[in-house]
Design an enzyme around this catalytic site. Sequence first.
Site, PDB file in Angstrom:
ATOM      1  N   SER A   1       0.663  -0.804  -0.163  1.00 30.27           N
ATOM      2  CA  SER A   1      -0.386   0.270   0.029  1.00 30.27           C
ATOM      3  C   SER A   1       0.481   1.186   0.264  1.00 30.27           C
ATOM      4  CB  SER A   1      -0.771   0.435   1.270  1.00 30.27           C
ATOM      5  OG  SER A   1      -1.306   1.204   1.302  1.00 30.27           O
TER       6      SER A   1
ATOM      7  N   TYR B   1      -3.966  -0.663  10.292  1.00 27.27           N
ATOM      8  CA  TYR B   1      -3.978  -1.409   8.501  1.00 27.27           C
ATOM      9  C   TYR B   1      -2.234  -0.572   8.032  1.00 27.27           C
ATOM     10  CZ  TYR B   1      -4.425  -0.764   3.399  1.00 27.27           C
ATOM     11  OH  TYR B   1      -4.228  -1.155   2.036  1.00 27.27           O
TER      12      TYR B   1
END
Length: 251
Positions: A143, A156
């Site tokens: 990410s 996350y």
Amino acid sequence: MHYFDLTGKVAVVTGAGRGLGAAIAVGLAEAGADLVLVTNDTPADGTAGKVRELGRKAVTLQADISNRSNLPGIIDKTVEEFGRIDVLVNNAGIIRRTPAAEHSYRDWEDVLNVNLNSVFVLSQEAGKRMIAQGAGKIINIASMLSFQGGINVPGYTASKHAIVGLTKQLGNEWASKGVQVNAIAPGYMVTDNTEALREDPLRSTQILERIPAGRWGTGQDLAGAAIFLASSASDYMSGHVLCVDGGWMSR
């Protein structure tokens, strides 16, 4: 184009029912691979139909990958159906948005179980078989928050930083055994995980203003990168994180 040919290869994609996982799975099928499509609560029938329309085989599996006991069976079923596993795409992921001071341990644990722990166990199970056959590709989905801190997403962010470290570590151990482990770091993509950002006029504008391409990414933008990392074209790549971000990281 034989470098990118996946004919005869067997690929497992988690989170394949929709979004990025579905697009990656169809892309791999277009390159010739047969697919095992793993989902949690969303059936992968639509993705399977597209794979079969391309003349490739598709097996669908529903499993809660946050539960460690379900993970070895995914790889076992793949080998039982096809006799081998050549590609593993660890795509499934979740996000919980809460300010860090209020972020519950349950949310932290849920995110780490799906985004990190399942990746390690599935990679370990697949890696054993790939090492035995002398070849294999593992593709992890990182990410932009593998490089940045983000806001309101401590679990996350921690999981995606860890994915980069795990990618490098497994790549170091397994490259000499014919198994390449790399990652794709998508930019800001149109997915369920970014819905809250896209619906926030201020944040959406701020994000778009930083992306040189001037748009949010789509699953189709990742398909080519996945084919590349799944194919012999990337045989000399190991522990690499490939940003597919419309130029976000260069800004």
